[in-house]
Design a protein around this motif. Structure first.
Motif, mmCIF file in Angstrom:
data_model
loop_
_atom_site.group_PDB
_atom_site.id
_atom_site.type_symbol
_atom_site.label_atom_id
_atom_site.label_comp_id
_atom_site.label_asym_id
_atom_site.label_seq_id
_atom_site.Cartn_x
_atom_site.Cartn_y
_atom_site.Cartn_z
ATOM 1 N N MET A 82 0.828 -0.910 -0.055
ATOM 2 C CA MET A 82 0.020 0.046 0.223
ATOM 3 C C MET A 82 0.761 1.100 -0.129
ATOM 4 S SD MET A 82 -3.004 -1.306 2.494
ATOM 5 C CE MET A 82 -4.316 -0.278 2.006
ATOM 6 N N SER A 83 0.291 2.357 -0.194
ATOM 7 C CA SER A 83 0.915 3.516 -0.064
ATOM 8 C C SER A 83 1.603 4.046 1.044
ATOM 9 C CB SER A 83 -0.109 4.771 -0.910
ATOM 10 O OG SER A 83 -0.390 4.618 -2.313
ATOM 11 N N ALA A 84 2.362 4.989 0.822
ATOM 12 C CA ALA A 84 3.436 5.589 1.860
ATOM 13 C C ALA A 84 3.607 7.121 1.552
ATOM 14 C CB ALA A 84 4.560 4.769 2.210
ATOM 15 N N TYR A 85 4.503 7.565 2.285
ATOM 16 C CA TYR A 85 5.022 8.846 1.884
ATOM 17 C C TYR A 85 4.069 9.933 2.173
ATOM 18 C CZ TYR A 85 9.093 6.410 0.923
ATOM 19 O OH TYR A 85 10.211 5.394 0.616
ATOM 20 N N GLY A 86 3.242 9.789 3.283
ATOM 21 C CA GLY A 86 2.348 10.932 3.406
ATOM 22 C C GLY A 86 1.265 11.181 2.331
ATOM 23 N N ASN A 87 0.713 10.271 1.839
ATOM 24 C CA ASN A 87 -0.660 10.317 0.904
ATOM 25 C C ASN A 87 -1.834 10.622 1.582
ATOM 26 O OD1 ASN A 87 -0.235 9.527 -1.855
ATOM 27 N ND2 ASN A 87 1.164 8.131 -0.795
ATOM 28 N N SER A 88 -2.537 11.280 1.062
ATOM 29 C CA SER A 88 -3.994 11.823 1.776
ATOM 30 C C SER A 88 -4.672 10.677 2.228
ATOM 31 C CB SER A 88 -4.702 12.639 0.494
ATOM 32 O OG SER A 88 -5.275 11.597 -0.439
ATOM 33 N N ASP A 89 -5.635 11.479 3.264
ATOM 34 C CA ASP A 89 -6.476 10.274 3.875
ATOM 35 C C ASP A 89 -7.442 9.592 2.741
ATOM 36 O OD1 ASP A 89 -5.639 10.627 6.303
ATOM 37 O OD2 ASP A 89 -7.023 12.352 6.793
ATOM 38 N N LYS A 90 -7.897 10.435 1.829
ATOM 39 C CA LYS A 90 -8.884 10.042 0.775
ATOM 40 C C LYS A 90 -8.212 8.928 -0.042
ATOM 41 C CE LYS A 90 -10.924 11.666 -3.518
ATOM 42 N NZ LYS A 90 -11.088 12.921 -4.374
ATOM 43 N N ILE A 91 -6.856 9.181 -0.320
ATOM 44 C CA ILE A 91 -6.147 7.871 -1.071
ATOM 45 C C ILE A 91 -6.168 6.652 -0.022
ATOM 46 C CG2 ILE A 91 -3.935 6.953 -2.117
ATOM 47 C CD1 ILE A 91 -5.526 9.077 -3.746
ATOM 48 N N ARG A 92 -5.736 6.733 1.145
ATOM 49 C CA ARG A 92 -5.840 5.557 1.992
ATOM 50 C C ARG A 92 -6.907 5.019 2.191
ATOM 51 N NH1 ARG A 92 -2.082 9.375 4.618
ATOM 52 N NH2 ARG A 92 -3.900 9.945 6.006
ATOM 53 N N LYS A 93 -7.955 5.820 2.501
ATOM 54 C CA LYS A 93 -9.270 5.312 2.789
ATOM 55 C C LYS A 93 -9.625 4.503 1.501
ATOM 56 C CE LYS A 93 -10.478 8.147 6.484
ATOM 57 N NZ LYS A 93 -11.272 9.418 7.122
ATOM 58 N N GLY A 94 -9.391 5.206 0.218
ATOM 59 C CA GLY A 94 -9.984 4.503 -1.144
ATOM 60 C C GLY A 94 -9.163 3.122 -1.313
ATOM 61 N N GLN A 95 -7.867 3.093 -0.871
ATOM 62 C CA GLN A 95 -7.263 1.678 -0.872
ATOM 63 C C GLN A 95 -7.870 0.732 -0.269
ATOM 64 O OE1 GLN A 95 -2.963 2.349 -0.553
ATOM 65 N NE2 GLN A 95 -2.979 3.467 -2.508
ATOM 66 N N ILE A 96 -8.406 0.921 1.034
ATOM 67 C CA ILE A 96 -8.412 -0.024 2.084
ATOM 68 C C ILE A 96 -10.118 -0.313 1.676
ATOM 69 C CG2 ILE A 96 -9.348 -0.292 4.394
ATOM 70 C CD1 ILE A 96 -6.934 1.551 5.395
ATOM 71 N N ARG A 97 -10.731 0.555 1.342
ATOM 72 C CA ARG A 97 -12.391 0.171 0.778
ATOM 73 C C ARG A 97 -12.188 -0.704 -0.565
ATOM 74 N NH1 ARG A 97 -13.138 6.024 1.258
ATOM 75 N NH2 ARG A 97 -14.221 6.418 3.269
ATOM 76 N N MET A 98 -11.370 -0.363 -1.193
ATOM 77 C CA MET A 98 -11.151 -1.452 -2.525
ATOM 78 C C MET A 98 -10.972 -2.621 -1.923
ATOM 79 S SD MET A 98 -9.108 -0.846 -6.038
ATOM 80 C CE MET A 98 -8.718 -2.141 -6.937
ATOM 81 N N LEU A 99 -9.787 -2.751 -1.280
ATOM 82 C CA LEU A 99 -9.298 -4.112 -0.993
ATOM 83 C C LEU A 99 -10.333 -4.756 0.068
ATOM 84 C CD1 LEU A 99 -6.979 -6.165 -0.066
ATOM 85 C CD2 LEU A 99 -6.437 -4.773 1.965
ATOM 86 N N SER A 100 -11.197 -4.068 1.029
ATOM 87 C CA SER A 100 -12.182 -4.748 1.791
ATOM 88 C C SER A 100 -13.356 -5.328 0.863
ATOM 89 C CB SER A 100 -12.720 -3.866 2.710
ATOM 90 O OG SER A 100 -11.587 -3.407 3.634
ATOM 91 N N ALA A 101 -13.777 -4.380 -0.033
ATOM 92 C CA ALA A 101 -14.759 -4.942 -1.033
ATOM 93 C C ALA A 101 -14.431 -6.173 -1.744
ATOM 94 C CB ALA A 101 -15.076 -3.807 -1.859
ATOM 95 N N ASP A 102 -13.244 -6.362 -2.097
ATOM 96 C CA ASP A 102 -12.991 -7.643 -2.931
ATOM 97 C C ASP A 102 -12.869 -8.540 -1.968
ATOM 98 O OD1 ASP A 102 -12.811 -6.353 -5.103
ATOM 99 O OD2 ASP A 102 -10.811 -6.329 -5.751
ATOM 100 N N MET A 103 -12.206 -8.435 -0.770
ATOM 101 C CA MET A 103 -12.088 -9.446 0.285
ATOM 102 C C MET A 103 -13.359 -10.228 0.797
ATOM 103 S SD MET A 103 -8.716 -8.699 2.578
ATOM 104 C CE MET A 103 -9.517 -7.432 3.438
#
Length: 371
Positions: free
Chosen positions: A221-242
């Protein structure tokens, strides 16, 4: 006056030349930028000697290891973390470090190995094909590679340009992989996209003898201070697929580099934590899913799986944090879990190892592991 005019003219020409080069480079960056396609079928290299399917009630093991493109010996620091270097020390060092990381992985005899930051052809690692080295270390495994880095030539830092990179995630399975898919995670659309990876996760299916599948999600997953929007978007997508796989009756094991502080509580506002080490928002995980480490009575006793690379590793001084781990669905029983302490000998990360079983029926794990 004539001399002054000539000097000013020369300076003007040089400045104009520099402006043209900079503009040309910016055009090159934007013209060459592309994202690897989403929902891309990944080819499976079949090397496993067994044709057996997985069995419920039998114990299996998995290991996840971010090998840091073979650069991170304990004295290595990385420019994107505030350190010095943008390349590994030498080609010889890359060859040795990747081989040692591969042999360390092999020594645990895992059924599944999830290895991140594996370079195929990158300036930073002297164009060493690290995937080939790992395949020699881990023979007789089915393998899948999901590329998450295909960058243009980066001229920064100017003293040692990071160059171009081709890298990704490598999955090794002792059991036949039926198919595998690459999912593109949401990432920044600002200029940061030129310095970040083309974040993704792979979804690989291994048949189980009851007609279901063990579905392995491997991610970085992303690092280096990416936005809350990006972080949450990544987790939502992963969660939906799982969640989708679980609802289909399958077993889910998700491992890799989460780039979140996995030990910290969600509401932890400690000032001792680095600004980029966000607590993982566990509330965003779907029902029936949890981190394996949360079954430990004292997960804070785990060795931290990663060190900050703003300096060489100095025990007790270098900032360390646990970024790596495993999520399981509640039809998977976690039997043993540990973060392996090598003192960050071959990477800025250390491996995480888990033993697990596939339950005959979906039941919530209410037991506690021993540290």
């Amino acid at each position: 006056m004539k001399i002054a005019k000539k000097v000013l003219k020369t300076i003007g020409v040089l400045l104009g030349f520099i402006v043209v080069i900079v503009l040309g480079y910016i055009i090159y960056l934007y013209a060459s930028y592309h994202r690897i396609e989403d929902n891309k079928s990944l080819s499976v290299e079949s090397h496993t000697e067994t044709k057996q399917t997985l069995t419920t009630g039998k114990q299996y093991s998995a290991i996840t290891y971010n090998i840091g493109f073979g650069a991170y010996t304990p004295d290595f620091s990385f420019f994107m973390d505030g350190g010095k270097s943008s390349w590994a020390k030498s080609k010889k060092s890359v060859l040795k470090t990747v081989k040692n990381a591969g042999n360390l992985t092999k020594s645990y005899d895992p059924d599944f190995a999830l290895i991140e930051e594996v370079d195929l052809n990158s300036t930073r690692s002297y164009h060493v094909n690290e995937y080939s080295i790992l395949k020699k270390c881990l023979k007789n495994y089915d393998t899948v590679f999901a590329q998450n880095y295909d960058s243009a030539f980066l001229f920064y830092p100017f003293t040692q340009p990071h160059g171009s990179s081709k890298a990704g995630l490598a999955l090794f399975s002792r059991y036949p992989i039926k198919d595998s898919l690459r999912r593109s995670l949401p990432i920044s659309t600002s200029y940061n996209k030129f310095f970040d990876l083309d974040r993704c996760y792979s979804v690989s299916r291994i048949p189980v003898d009851n007609g279901k599948y063990l579905v392995i999600f491997q991610l970085h997953m992303s690092a280096y201070g990416n936005s809350d929007k990006i972080r949450k978007g990544q987790i939502r997508m992963l969660s939906a697929d799982m969640k989708k796989e679980y609802e289909a009756g399958n077993y889910v094991l998700c491992g890799g580099d989460f780039n979140h502080d996995l030990k910290a509580a969600e509401d932890d506002d400690s000032t001792d934590r680095e600004s980029w080490a966000y607590p993982f928002p566990r509330k965003m995980l779907p029902e029936h899913f949890s981190f394996c480490m949360d079954q430990l009575p004292k997960k804070e006793n785990l060795w931290n799986s990663s060190r900050n690379a703003d300096m060489k590793y100095i025990p007790g001084k270098t900032y360390t944090v646990t970024l790596d781990g495993f999520i399981i669905s509640d039809n998977v029983k976690c039997d043993m879990y540990k973060n392996i302490n090598t003192g960050y000998s071959y990477s800025d990360h250390d491996p995480v190892y888990v033993k697990f079983e596939l339950n005959k029926e979906s039941v919530l794990n209410k037991f506690k592991l021993k540290n």
